[in-house]
Design a protein around this motif. Structure first.
Motif, PDB file in Angstrom:
ATOM      1  N   UNK A   1       0.856  -1.182   0.000  1.00 53.65           N
ATOM      2  CA  UNK A   1       0.000   0.000   0.000  1.00 53.65           C
ATOM      3  C   UNK A   1       0.892   1.232   0.000  1.00 53.65           C
ATOM      4  N   UNK A   2       0.707   2.104  -0.962  1.00 48.32           N
ATOM      5  CA  UNK A   2       1.467   3.350  -1.032  1.00 48.32           C
ATOM      6  C   UNK A   2       0.816   4.374  -0.110  1.00 48.32           C
ATOM      7  N   UNK A   3       1.565   4.863   0.880  1.00 47.48           N
ATOM      8  CA  UNK A   3       0.992   5.802   1.846  1.00 47.48           C
ATOM      9  C   UNK A   3       0.554   7.103   1.188  1.00 47.48           C
ATOM     10  N   UNK A   4       1.265   7.561   0.140  1.00 50.63           N
ATOM     11  CA  UNK A   4       0.845   8.795  -0.523  1.00 50.63           C
ATOM     12  C   UNK A   4      -0.518   8.611  -1.190  1.00 50.63           C
ATOM     13  N   UNK A   5      -0.779   7.433  -1.734  1.00 58.29           N
ATOM     14  CA  UNK A   5      -2.095   7.168  -2.319  1.00 58.29           C
ATOM     15  C   UNK A   5      -3.161   7.064  -1.238  1.00 58.29           C
ATOM     16  N   UNK A   6      -2.815   6.435  -0.119  1.00 62.09           N
ATOM     17  CA  UNK A   6      -3.762   6.341   0.992  1.00 62.09           C
ATOM     18  C   UNK A   6      -4.139   7.738   1.481  1.00 62.09           C
ATOM     19  N   UNK A   7      -3.151   8.608   1.633  1.00 61.66           N
ATOM     20  CA  UNK A   7      -3.418   9.976   2.096  1.00 61.66           C
ATOM     21  C   UNK A   7      -4.212  10.776   1.070  1.00 61.66           C
ATOM     22  N   UNK A   8      -4.012  10.501  -0.213  1.00 65.96           N
ATOM     23  CA  UNK A   8      -4.734  11.222  -1.263  1.00 65.96           C
ATOM     24  C   UNK A   8      -6.208  10.817  -1.339  1.00 65.96           C
ATOM     25  N   UNK A   9      -6.572   9.725  -0.665  1.00 66.37           N
ATOM     26  CA  UNK A   9      -7.935   9.209  -0.768  1.00 66.37           C
ATOM     27  C   UNK A   9      -8.937   9.885   0.176  1.00 66.37           C
ATOM     28  N   UNK A  10      -8.472  10.810   1.018  1.00 67.03           N
ATOM     29  CA  UNK A  10      -9.392  11.498   1.930  1.00 67.03           C
ATOM     30  C   UNK A  10      -8.866  12.905   2.227  1.00 67.03           C
ATOM     31  N   UNK A  11      -9.767  13.780   2.688  1.00 69.90           N
ATOM     32  CA  UNK A  11      -9.409  15.169   2.986  1.00 69.90           C
ATOM     33  C   UNK A  11      -9.630  15.560   4.436  1.00 69.90           C
ATOM     34  N   UNK A  12     -10.383  14.774   5.181  1.00 68.88           N
ATOM     35  CA  UNK A  12     -10.748  15.130   6.552  1.00 68.88           C
ATOM     36  C   UNK A  12      -9.508  15.279   7.430  1.00 68.88           C
ATOM     37  N   UNK A  13      -9.502  16.353   8.232  1.00 70.13           N
ATOM     38  CA  UNK A  13      -8.395  16.608   9.153  1.00 70.13           C
ATOM     39  C   UNK A  13      -8.664  15.950  10.503  1.00 70.13           C
ATOM     40  N   UNK A  14      -7.598  15.518  11.154  1.00 70.39           N
ATOM     41  CA  UNK A  14      -7.653  14.893  12.474  1.00 70.39           C
ATOM     42  C   UNK A  14      -8.593  13.688  12.471  1.00 70.39           C
ATOM     43  N   UNK A  15      -8.676  12.997  11.354  1.00 69.72           N
ATOM     44  CA  UNK A  15      -9.570  11.856  11.199  1.00 69.72           C
ATOM     45  C   UNK A  15      -8.783  10.688  10.613  1.00 69.72           C
ATOM     46  N   UNK A  16      -8.046   9.948  11.443  1.00 64.44           N
ATOM     47  CA  UNK A  16      -7.143   8.900  10.953  1.00 64.44           C
ATOM     48  C   UNK A  16      -7.849   7.815  10.153  1.00 64.44           C
ATOM     49  N   UNK A  17      -7.093   7.265   9.218  1.00 62.22           N
ATOM     50  CA  UNK A  17      -7.517   6.103   8.438  1.00 62.22           C
ATOM     51  C   UNK A  17      -6.603   4.937   8.805  1.00 62.22           C
ATOM     52  N   UNK A  18      -7.202   3.784   8.992  1.00 59.51           N
ATOM     53  CA  UNK A  18      -6.436   2.586   9.345  1.00 59.51           C
ATOM     54  C   UNK A  18      -5.920   1.971   8.047  1.00 59.51           C
ATOM     55  N   UNK A  19      -4.589   1.935   7.896  1.00 60.51           N
ATOM     56  CA  UNK A  19      -4.013   1.378   6.668  1.00 60.51           C
ATOM     57  C   UNK A  19      -3.689  -0.102   6.794  1.00 60.51           C
ATOM     58  N   UNK A  20      -3.452  -0.570   8.020  1.00 60.02           N
ATOM     59  CA  UNK A  20      -3.226  -1.997   8.268  1.00 60.02           C
ATOM     60  C   UNK A  20      -3.236  -2.226   9.768  1.00 60.02           C
ATOM     61  N   UNK A  21      -3.110  -3.485  10.145  1.00 59.57           N
ATOM     62  CA  UNK A  21      -2.999  -3.847  11.557  1.00 59.57           C
ATOM     63  C   UNK A  21      -1.760  -4.688  11.749  1.00 59.57           C
ATOM     64  N   UNK A  22      -1.153  -4.551  12.902  1.00 54.00           N
ATOM     65  CA  UNK A  22      -0.012  -5.377  13.306  1.00 54.00           C
ATOM     66  C   UNK A  22      -0.395  -5.959  14.662  1.00 54.00           C
ATOM     67  N   UNK A  23      -0.653  -7.251  14.695  1.00 53.94           N
ATOM     68  CA  UNK A  23      -1.152  -7.894  15.903  1.00 53.94           C
ATOM     69  C   UNK A  23      -2.397  -7.153  16.367  1.00 53.94           C
ATOM     70  N   UNK A  24      -2.401  -6.588  17.556  1.00 55.85           N
ATOM     71  CA  UNK A  24      -3.576  -5.878  18.067  1.00 55.85           C
ATOM     72  C   UNK A  24      -3.428  -4.361  17.946  1.00 55.85           C
ATOM     73  N   UNK A  25      -2.574  -3.905  17.034  1.00 57.06           N
ATOM     74  CA  UNK A  25      -2.318  -2.483  16.857  1.00 57.06           C
ATOM     75  C   UNK A  25      -2.784  -2.008  15.492  1.00 57.06           C
TER      76      UNK A  25
END
Length: 136
Positions: free
Chosen positions: A13-37
């Protein structure tokens, strides 16, 4: 969008593409999970709110721009400035307030379900999405 946890990506997953997919500020997007994180990305600008995570540290990686984190510690208040490429961990129980006067893109690493406004916080302004992150 669902707030359900995502599963690890089956392809890069390219992080620049992930960031380009939304505009909302202070509204995180989950790009993946690592164990329970969750690994979350967010666009930030202006000020967030003072808040505390009582049971977890909070990891920040600045992908672009500059992030400031004000901290209220036993010795008083201080602010750390994090330019692009910098990492910083706010220890659990430390009151903090992130801000990005000129805007920034960040990556956060925190336990799934962690609220973006912590366990204790100032009043949440209408523009702040106080969820546990949105699936990308």
């Amino acid at each position: 969008m669902s707030n359900e946890p995502t599963t690890p990506a089956v392809s890069p997953l390219a992080l620049d593409q992930a960031l380009a997919s939304f505009d909302a500020l202070w509204s995180p997007r989950i790009v993946t999970r690592v164990n329970d994180y969750d690994v979350r990305v967010a666009k930030v600008e202006g000020e967030h709110i003072w808040h505390v995570h009582d049971h977890t540290d909070e990891f920040f990686l600045v992908l672009d721009g500059e992030l400031h984190i004000a901290l209220r510690e036993a010795g008083g208040e201080r602010t750390v400035a994090l330019p692009t490429g910098s990492v910083f961990t706010v220890p659990r129980g430390t009151e903090h307030k992130p801000s990005a006067p000129s805007g920034a893109s960040i990556l956060l690493f925190e336990p799934s379900g962690t609220l973006t406004v912590g366990d204790r916080h100032d009043e949440v302004p209408a523009h702040v999405d106080a969820t546990t992150g949105h699936a990308l």
